[in-house]
Design a protein around this motif. Structure first.
Motif, PDB file in Angstrom:
ATOM      1  N   ILE A 129      -6.023 133.246  43.986  1.00  0.00           N
ATOM      2  CA  ILE A 129      -7.384 133.581  44.449  1.00  0.00           C
ATOM      3  C   ILE A 129      -8.124 132.264  44.717  1.00  0.00           C
ATOM      4  O   ILE A 129      -8.486 131.548  43.781  1.00  0.00           O
ATOM      5  CB  ILE A 129      -8.131 134.418  43.384  1.00  0.00           C
ATOM      6  CG1 ILE A 129      -7.265 135.616  42.977  1.00  0.00           C
ATOM      7  CG2 ILE A 129      -9.485 134.883  43.906  1.00  0.00           C
ATOM      8  CD1 ILE A 129      -7.725 136.277  41.676  1.00  0.00           C
ATOM      9  N   THR A 130      -8.303 131.957  45.989  1.00  0.00           N
ATOM     10  CA  THR A 130      -8.806 130.626  46.357  1.00  0.00           C
ATOM     11  C   THR A 130      -9.787 130.709  47.526  1.00  0.00           C
ATOM     12  O   THR A 130      -9.419 131.238  48.587  1.00  0.00           O
ATOM     13  CB  THR A 130      -7.621 129.730  46.836  1.00  0.00           C
ATOM     14  OG1 THR A 130      -6.538 129.891  45.935  1.00  0.00           O
ATOM     15  CG2 THR A 130      -8.017 128.279  46.930  1.00  0.00           C
ATOM     16  N   PRO A 131     -10.991 130.178  47.374  1.00  0.00           N
ATOM     17  CA  PRO A 131     -11.878 130.074  48.540  1.00  0.00           C
ATOM     18  C   PRO A 131     -11.265 129.098  49.544  1.00  0.00           C
ATOM     19  O   PRO A 131     -10.751 128.048  49.150  1.00  0.00           O
ATOM     20  CB  PRO A 131     -13.178 129.500  47.945  1.00  0.00           C
ATOM     21  CG  PRO A 131     -13.083 129.769  46.468  1.00  0.00           C
ATOM     22  CD  PRO A 131     -11.619 129.723  46.139  1.00  0.00           C
ATOM     23  N   VAL A 132     -11.278 129.471  50.815  1.00  0.00           N
ATOM     24  CA  VAL A 132     -10.685 128.591  51.836  1.00  0.00           C
ATOM     25  C   VAL A 132     -11.689 128.317  52.952  1.00  0.00           C
ATOM     26  O   VAL A 132     -12.500 129.171  53.314  1.00  0.00           O
ATOM     27  CB  VAL A 132      -9.379 129.178  52.441  1.00  0.00           C
ATOM     28  CG1 VAL A 132      -8.249 129.156  51.429  1.00  0.00           C
ATOM     29  CG2 VAL A 132      -9.581 130.583  52.989  1.00  0.00           C
ATOM     30  N   ASP A 133     -11.574 127.104  53.469  1.00  0.00           N
ATOM     31  CA  ASP A 133     -12.400 126.682  54.581  1.00  0.00           C
ATOM     32  C   ASP A 133     -11.568 126.874  55.853  1.00  0.00           C
ATOM     33  O   ASP A 133     -10.511 126.264  55.995  1.00  0.00           O
ATOM     34  CB  ASP A 133     -12.745 125.199  54.359  1.00  0.00           C
ATOM     35  CG  ASP A 133     -13.779 124.717  55.344  1.00  0.00           C
ATOM     36  OD1 ASP A 133     -13.991 125.433  56.343  1.00  0.00           O
ATOM     37  OD2 ASP A 133     -14.356 123.645  55.106  1.00  0.00           O
ATOM     38  N   TYR A 138     -12.805 129.781  64.849  1.00  0.00           N
ATOM     39  CA  TYR A 138     -12.440 131.145  64.457  1.00  0.00           C
ATOM     40  C   TYR A 138     -13.663 132.073  64.411  1.00  0.00           C
ATOM     41  O   TYR A 138     -13.518 133.284  64.266  1.00  0.00           O
ATOM     42  CB  TYR A 138     -11.728 131.140  63.093  1.00  0.00           C
ATOM     43  CG  TYR A 138     -10.425 130.370  63.148  1.00  0.00           C
ATOM     44  CD1 TYR A 138      -9.264 130.972  63.607  1.00  0.00           C
ATOM     45  CD2 TYR A 138     -10.380 129.032  62.791  1.00  0.00           C
ATOM     46  CE1 TYR A 138      -8.071 130.259  63.697  1.00  0.00           C
ATOM     47  CE2 TYR A 138      -9.196 128.304  62.872  1.00  0.00           C
ATOM     48  CZ  TYR A 138      -8.051 128.930  63.335  1.00  0.00           C
ATOM     49  OH  TYR A 138      -6.892 128.225  63.439  1.00  0.00           O
ATOM     50  N   GLY A 139     -14.835 131.493  64.450  1.00  0.00           N
ATOM     51  CA  GLY A 139     -16.052 132.303  64.378  1.00  0.00           C
ATOM     52  C   GLY A 139     -16.461 132.605  62.944  1.00  0.00           C
ATOM     53  O   GLY A 139     -17.541 133.119  62.704  1.00  0.00           O
ATOM     54  N   TYR A 140     -15.594 132.344  62.007  1.00  0.00           N
ATOM     55  CA  TYR A 140     -15.875 132.555  60.578  1.00  0.00           C
ATOM     56  C   TYR A 140     -15.399 131.306  59.848  1.00  0.00           C
ATOM     57  O   TYR A 140     -14.260 130.864  60.060  1.00  0.00           O
ATOM     58  CB  TYR A 140     -15.141 133.792  60.045  1.00  0.00           C
ATOM     59  CG  TYR A 140     -15.544 135.040  60.789  1.00  0.00           C
ATOM     60  CD1 TYR A 140     -16.644 135.791  60.386  1.00  0.00           C
ATOM     61  CD2 TYR A 140     -14.843 135.442  61.930  1.00  0.00           C
ATOM     62  CE1 TYR A 140     -17.043 136.921  61.089  1.00  0.00           C
ATOM     63  CE2 TYR A 140     -15.231 136.566  62.637  1.00  0.00           C
ATOM     64  CZ  TYR A 140     -16.333 137.301  62.216  1.00  0.00           C
ATOM     65  OH  TYR A 140     -16.721 138.402  62.913  1.00  0.00           O
ATOM     66  N   SER A 141     -16.243 130.729  59.011  1.00  0.00           N
ATOM     67  CA  SER A 141     -15.863 129.431  58.433  1.00  0.00           C
ATOM     68  C   SER A 141     -15.279 129.537  57.027  1.00  0.00           C
ATOM     69  O   SER A 141     -14.538 128.670  56.605  1.00  0.00           O
ATOM     70  CB  SER A 141     -17.068 128.490  58.450  1.00  0.00           C
ATOM     71  OG  SER A 141     -18.142 129.094  57.767  1.00  0.00           O
ATOM     72  N   GLN A 142     -15.624 130.612  56.299  1.00  0.00           N
ATOM     73  CA  GLN A 142     -15.173 130.722  54.903  1.00  0.00           C
ATOM     74  C   GLN A 142     -14.444 132.032  54.661  1.00  0.00           C
ATOM     75  O   GLN A 142     -14.817 133.060  55.228  1.00  0.00           O
ATOM     76  CB  GLN A 142     -16.383 130.719  53.941  1.00  0.00           C
ATOM     77  CG  GLN A 142     -17.306 129.538  54.054  1.00  0.00           C
ATOM     78  CD  GLN A 142     -16.673 128.274  53.503  1.00  0.00           C
ATOM     79  OE1 GLN A 142     -15.958 128.334  52.497  1.00  0.00           O
ATOM     80  NE2 GLN A 142     -16.888 127.147  54.157  1.00  0.00           N
ATOM     81  N   GLY A 143     -13.446 131.973  53.804  1.00  0.00           N
ATOM     82  CA  GLY A 143     -12.756 133.195  53.374  1.00  0.00           C
ATOM     83  C   GLY A 143     -12.239 133.011  51.965  1.00  0.00           C
ATOM     84  O   GLY A 143     -12.356 131.932  51.380  1.00  0.00           O
ATOM     85  N   ILE A 144     -11.664 134.085  51.432  1.00  0.00           N
ATOM     86  CA  ILE A 144     -11.034 134.012  50.108  1.00  0.00           C
ATOM     87  C   ILE A 144      -9.574 134.429  50.292  1.00  0.00           C
ATOM     88  O   ILE A 144      -9.305 135.535  50.783  1.00  0.00           O
ATOM     89  CB  ILE A 144     -11.684 135.006  49.103  1.00  0.00           C
ATOM     90  CG1 ILE A 144     -13.216 134.941  49.124  1.00  0.00           C
ATOM     91  CG2 ILE A 144     -11.128 134.769  47.701  1.00  0.00           C
ATOM     92  CD1 ILE A 144     -13.837 133.814  48.408  1.00  0.00           C
ATOM     93  N   ALA A 145      -8.668 133.548  49.915  1.00  0.00           N
ATOM     94  CA  ALA A 145      -7.245 133.904  49.961  1.00  0.00           C
ATOM     95  C   ALA A 145      -6.880 134.598  48.649  1.00  0.00           C
ATOM     96  O   ALA A 145      -7.310 134.179  47.577  1.00  0.00           O
ATOM     97  CB  ALA A 145      -6.403 132.643  50.132  1.00  0.00           C
ATOM     98  N   VAL A 146      -6.120 135.680  48.767  1.00  0.00           N
ATOM     99  CA  VAL A 146      -5.651 136.431  47.586  1.00  0.00           C
ATOM    100  C   VAL A 146      -4.227 136.873  47.862  1.00  0.00           C
ATOM    101  O   VAL A 146      -3.922 137.362  48.959  1.00  0.00           O
ATOM    102  CB  VAL A 146      -6.505 137.709  47.333  1.00  0.00           C
ATOM    103  CG1 VAL A 146      -6.000 138.480  46.118  1.00  0.00           C
ATOM    104  CG2 VAL A 146      -7.986 137.380  47.168  1.00  0.00           C
TER     105      VAL A 146
END
Ligand SMILES: N[C@@H](CCC[C@H](N)C(=O)O)C(=O)O
Length: 271
Positions: A129-133, A138-146
């Protein structure tokens, strides 16, 4: 030869299920591509093989519509619970399912007519579970990888209906942060226990629901403090209930499983 199959759906995520005790198919990668096509095949999000297992009661192999084999499928695992019970392959209501990401325990809720009404799956412990830049473009700068055994990228948005899924989905599926590609979920928090989500699945594109994707979404929401550890995730095809236990870290996924129809299809092994 002819192969009997059952088309099933979990929250609208539909797969072709084949009992490989009876039909040990060769080349499932090719068959998943051919049979998943809507006009010239059966039409589905992919192919699921139900087979024997030495470690559990049954095994599952899941192929996306592009023929790639996945590690895990939440919606298919619930459908397999319904399939094996209602087809008399087991009388157990607690079924151990071997998947490429380990044994998953299915708990079946069966009514007086011996119909499986819903299935709760112990999906194990979410990892990575990692916040990713995501960077630019892509139009979206942040996500969370799980990881739910398979890889997910959860992106929280204000309005999920505004997401241009068919455009941004394939771009993010192939984001360089995920060399094995990734399933992409766009999530809008409704309140502290309810999330609206739309998904672009690796290897299948837009689907009506993704079980592991709903799990990843609930985990990302709890991890970032947007929701509590118990939530409902509503997708285009239905709602799943997720419960992330604090004591042991296991995530439980509950929801429906439905049979669409039984069928038969011509099968020519190419060898
Ligand atoms: N729809 C599934 C996940 C299927 C596999 C996924 N597309 C992958 O490649 O990892 C679910 O319900 O979990």
């Amino acid at each position: 030869m002819k192969v009997k199959f059952t088309k099933m759906q979990g929250a609208g995520n539909d797969y072709i299920y084949v009992n490989t005790f009876l039909y040990p198919l060769e080349e499932p990668e090719r068959l998943s591509q051919e049979w998943s096509r809507p006009h010239t095949g059966i039409g589905s999000d992919g192919l699921v093989l139900i087979g024997p297992s030495e470690e559990g009661d049954f095994s599952m192999r899941i192929f996306n519509a592009d023929g790639s084999e996945a590690m895990m499928c939440g919606n298919a695992s619930r459908c397999i619970g319904k399939y094996v019970y209602e087809n008399g392959l087991t009388q157990k209501t607690r079924v151990a399912l071997e998947t490429r990401s380990g044994i998953k325990i299915l708990n079946l809720r069966v009514n007086d007519e011996r119909v499986v009404e819903s299935v709760t799956v112990d999906m194990g412990i979410p990892t990575g579970i990692t916040p990713v830049d995501l960077g630019e473009g892509y139009g979206y700068s942040q996500g969370i990888a799980v990881s739910m055994g398979n890889p997910h990228l959860v992106i929280f948005v204000d309005q999920v209906s505004d997401v241009r899924l068919s455009e941004v989905g394939p771009l993010l599926e192939h984001h360089p942060l995920f060399p094995d590609r990734v399933n992409v979920e766009f999530a809008q928090v409704i309140d502290g226990s309810h999330i609206r989500m739309r998904v672009w699945e690796r290897g299948s594109g837009i689907t009506l629901a993704c079980g592991t994707g709903a799990c990843a979404t609930a985990v990302a929401a709890a991890f970032t403090g947007r929701c509590g550890r118990e939530s409902d995730v509503t997708m285009d095809g239905g709602t799943l209930h997720l419960q992330w236990n604090e004591a042991d870290g296991h995530l439980l996924m509950g929801g429906p499983a439905g049979k669409v129809f039984d069928g038969e299809i011509e099968y020519e092994p190419s060898k």
